[in-house]
Design a protein around this motif. Structure first.
Motif, mmCIF file in Angstrom:
data_model
loop_
_atom_site.group_PDB
_atom_site.id
_atom_site.type_symbol
_atom_site.label_atom_id
_atom_site.label_comp_id
_atom_site.label_asym_id
_atom_site.label_seq_id
_atom_site.Cartn_x
_atom_site.Cartn_y
_atom_site.Cartn_z
ATOM 1 N N GLU A 1 0.870 -1.164 0.000
ATOM 2 C CA GLU A 1 0.000 0.000 0.000
ATOM 3 C C GLU A 1 0.915 1.225 0.000
ATOM 4 O O GLU A 1 1.401 1.665 1.048
ATOM 5 C CB GLU A 1 -0.906 -0.021 1.228
ATOM 6 C CG GLU A 1 -1.775 1.208 1.390
ATOM 7 C CD GLU A 1 -2.544 1.548 0.129
ATOM 8 O OE1 GLU A 1 -2.384 2.681 -0.339
ATOM 9 O OE2 GLU A 1 -3.286 0.677 -0.373
ATOM 10 N N MET A 2 1.168 1.767 -1.203
ATOM 11 C CA MET A 2 2.206 2.781 -1.344
ATOM 12 C C MET A 2 1.869 4.077 -0.618
ATOM 13 O O MET A 2 2.770 4.813 -0.222
ATOM 14 C CB MET A 2 2.485 3.040 -2.820
ATOM 15 C CG MET A 2 3.104 1.853 -3.558
ATOM 16 S SD MET A 2 4.655 1.271 -2.806
ATOM 17 C CE MET A 2 5.706 2.714 -2.975
ATOM 18 N N ALA A 3 0.601 4.352 -0.435
ATOM 19 C CA ALA A 3 0.243 5.572 0.294
ATOM 20 C C ALA A 3 0.758 5.522 1.726
ATOM 21 O O ALA A 3 1.159 6.546 2.295
ATOM 22 C CB ALA A 3 -1.271 5.764 0.283
ATOM 23 N N LYS B 1 5.974 6.747 -3.353
ATOM 24 C CA LYS B 1 4.737 6.528 -4.099
ATOM 25 C C LYS B 1 4.895 7.011 -5.546
ATOM 26 O O LYS B 1 5.614 7.990 -5.804
ATOM 27 C CB LYS B 1 3.618 7.309 -3.394
ATOM 28 C CG LYS B 1 2.228 7.163 -3.958
ATOM 29 C CD LYS B 1 1.285 8.014 -3.105
ATOM 30 C CE LYS B 1 -0.122 8.064 -3.665
ATOM 31 N NZ LYS B 1 -0.989 8.944 -2.822
ATOM 32 N N GLU B 2 4.248 6.323 -6.483
ATOM 33 C CA GLU B 2 4.310 6.725 -7.880
ATOM 34 C C GLU B 2 3.944 8.205 -8.011
ATOM 35 O O GLU B 2 2.862 8.630 -7.585
ATOM 36 C CB GLU B 2 3.340 5.870 -8.704
ATOM 37 C CG GLU B 2 3.229 6.274 -10.154
ATOM 38 C CD GLU B 2 4.558 6.224 -10.870
ATOM 39 O OE1 GLU B 2 4.926 7.237 -11.506
ATOM 40 O OE2 GLU B 2 5.241 5.178 -10.776
ATOM 41 N N PRO B 3 4.842 9.044 -8.570
ATOM 42 C CA PRO B 3 4.567 10.486 -8.604
ATOM 43 C C PRO B 3 3.269 10.875 -9.292
ATOM 44 O O PRO B 3 2.634 11.871 -8.903
ATOM 45 C CB PRO B 3 5.788 11.036 -9.366
ATOM 46 C CG PRO B 3 6.885 10.072 -9.045
ATOM 47 C CD PRO B 3 6.214 8.725 -9.001
ATOM 48 N N ALA B 4 2.832 10.119 -10.301
ATOM 49 C CA ALA B 4 1.568 10.432 -10.979
ATOM 50 C C ALA B 4 0.380 10.317 -10.031
ATOM 51 O O ALA B 4 -0.705 10.845 -10.340
ATOM 52 C CB ALA B 4 1.376 9.512 -12.183
ATOM 53 N N GLU B 5 0.556 9.652 -8.885
ATOM 54 C CA GLU B 5 -0.524 9.445 -7.929
ATOM 55 C C GLU B 5 -0.376 10.311 -6.676
ATOM 56 O O GLU B 5 -1.144 10.168 -5.724
ATOM 57 C CB GLU B 5 -0.583 7.968 -7.532
ATOM 58 C CG GLU B 5 -0.822 7.032 -8.716
ATOM 59 C CD GLU B 5 -0.674 5.568 -8.344
ATOM 60 O OE1 GLU B 5 -0.397 5.271 -7.161
ATOM 61 O OE2 GLU B 5 -0.819 4.718 -9.240
ATOM 62 N N TRP B 6 0.600 11.210 -6.670
ATOM 63 C CA TRP B 6 0.796 12.046 -5.495
ATOM 64 C C TRP B 6 -0.423 12.932 -5.247
ATOM 65 O O TRP B 6 -1.064 13.434 -6.181
ATOM 66 C CB TRP B 6 2.021 12.941 -5.677
ATOM 67 C CG TRP B 6 3.326 12.214 -5.516
ATOM 68 C CD1 TRP B 6 3.509 10.923 -5.120
ATOM 69 C CD2 TRP B 6 4.629 12.746 -5.773
ATOM 70 N NE1 TRP B 6 4.846 10.607 -5.109
ATOM 71 C CE2 TRP B 6 5.550 11.696 -5.501
ATOM 72 C CE3 TRP B 6 5.106 13.978 -6.205
ATOM 73 C CZ2 TRP B 6 6.934 11.873 -5.658
ATOM 74 C CZ3 TRP B 6 6.469 14.153 -6.353
ATOM 75 C CH2 TRP B 6 7.375 13.112 -6.075
ATOM 76 N N VAL B 7 -0.707 13.118 -3.966
ATOM 77 C CA VAL B 7 -1.736 14.058 -3.527
ATOM 78 C C VAL B 7 -1.056 15.103 -2.661
ATOM 79 O O VAL B 7 0.164 15.060 -2.436
ATOM 80 C CB VAL B 7 -2.854 13.332 -2.744
ATOM 81 C CG1 VAL B 7 -3.576 12.346 -3.642
ATOM 82 C CG2 VAL B 7 -2.296 12.617 -1.508
ATOM 83 N N ASP B 8 -1.827 16.048 -2.172
ATOM 84 C CA ASP B 8 -1.271 17.119 -1.345
ATOM 85 C C ASP B 8 -0.469 16.534 -0.186
ATOM 86 O O ASP B 8 -0.959 15.667 0.543
ATOM 87 C CB ASP B 8 -2.380 18.006 -0.792
ATOM 88 C CG ASP B 8 -3.015 18.880 -1.862
ATOM 89 O OD1 ASP B 8 -2.454 18.959 -2.970
ATOM 90 O OD2 ASP B 8 -4.078 19.473 -1.581
ATOM 91 N N GLU C 1 6.062 17.049 -0.266
ATOM 92 C CA GLU C 1 6.701 17.578 0.938
ATOM 93 C C GLU C 1 7.191 16.464 1.856
ATOM 94 O O GLU C 1 8.232 16.594 2.508
ATOM 95 C CB GLU C 1 5.731 18.489 1.689
ATOM 96 C CG GLU C 1 5.390 19.788 0.972
ATOM 97 C CD GLU C 1 4.362 19.625 -0.136
ATOM 98 O OE1 GLU C 1 4.135 20.606 -0.866
ATOM 99 O OE2 GLU C 1 3.796 18.515 -0.271
ATOM 100 N N ALA C 2 6.448 15.337 1.905
ATOM 101 C CA ALA C 2 6.820 14.231 2.791
ATOM 102 C C ALA C 2 8.148 13.613 2.376
ATOM 103 O O ALA C 2 9.008 13.343 3.226
ATOM 104 C CB ALA C 2 5.724 13.174 2.798
ATOM 105 N N ILE C 3 8.345 13.373 1.077
ATOM 106 C CA ILE C 3 9.598 12.742 0.670
ATOM 107 C C ILE C 3 10.752 13.738 0.740
ATOM 108 O O ILE C 3 11.883 13.366 1.084
ATOM 109 C CB ILE C 3 9.469 12.089 -0.735
ATOM 110 C CG1 ILE C 3 10.716 11.264 -1.044
ATOM 111 C CG2 ILE C 3 9.174 13.099 -1.803
ATOM 112 C CD1 ILE C 3 11.029 10.151 -0.044
#
Length: 210
Positions: A154-156, A174-181, A185-187
């Protein structure tokens, strides 16, 4: 200080076992960057994370450039976006070979390239492995830690966490195309914290914990 090689692209002279690329594309997108790096970013294949024209991982595509933005924000990358200058960072793919547009690697194709990826990863011998997306994360956790069974990919929830491996610290992305707000900043925050720490102790600690 070790000096593996000064070559930036394909520093170990790997030769792909097959060529299925479209005309005008590179046969393969080889590992690229600082071969003496402590941080190794691992993507999936060129069709997702880019480089079929440039020959450089994490260029051209939206996902690739988003990851590159992280590297620029944390000081690993500078210079042109199609041919960045990398310091203390190396980029490569689990599946390096280019494929026809719209075609994804088969299980057999991934298996064919496992030995090339493994040889390069061990030659770089980084302290921190940064697999991008579920495929690369699965590969890294299966082969370089004893903890794959603990996670359901579960990459999230895995994004920007720290996982001890066999001689490595693994920080899934997480796959960058699936990043959310907040994902960018987290990575960035995780990498900045690692850079501010004594991360080079990872080798000894991970060997005993992983």
């Amino acid at each position: 200080m070790r000096n593996v090689t000064d070559r930036t692209s394909n520093p170990f002279g790997l030769r792909p076992p097959f060529d299925r690329s479209d005309p005008g594309d590179r046969t393969a997108v080889f590992g690229y960057g600082d071969a003496n790096a402590d941080f190794h970013v691992i993507g999936n294949y060129p069709g997702i994370h880019g480089g079929e024209s440039t020959g450089v991982p994490f260029t051209e595509t939206e996902s690739g450039l988003a990851l590159q933005d992280v590297l620029r924000e944390t000081g690993f990358a500078s210079g042109p976006r199609d041919e960045p200058v990398l310091e203390n960072c190396f980029l490569s793919y689990v599946h390096m070979c280019s494929l026809p547009d719209g075609e994804a690697p088969t299980a057999e194709a991934y298996a064919d390239l496992e030995r090339f990826f493994d040889a390069e990863l061990r030659a770089i011998n980084a302290h921190i492995l940064l697999p991008v997306g579920a495929r690369a994360t699965d590969r890294v956790l299966r082969e370089y830690t004893t903890q794959r069974r603990r996670f359901d990919l579960e990459m999230a929830s895995l994004h920007a966490t720290e996982i001890r491996g066999r001689g490595f610290m693994v920080v899934p992305i997480k796959e960058p195309a699936e990043w959310v707000d907040g994902d960018f900043e987290a990575i960035v925050s995780r990498l900045e914290a690692l850079l501010a720490s004594d991360y080079r102790q990872t080798k000894g600690v991970a060997t005993t914990v992983g």
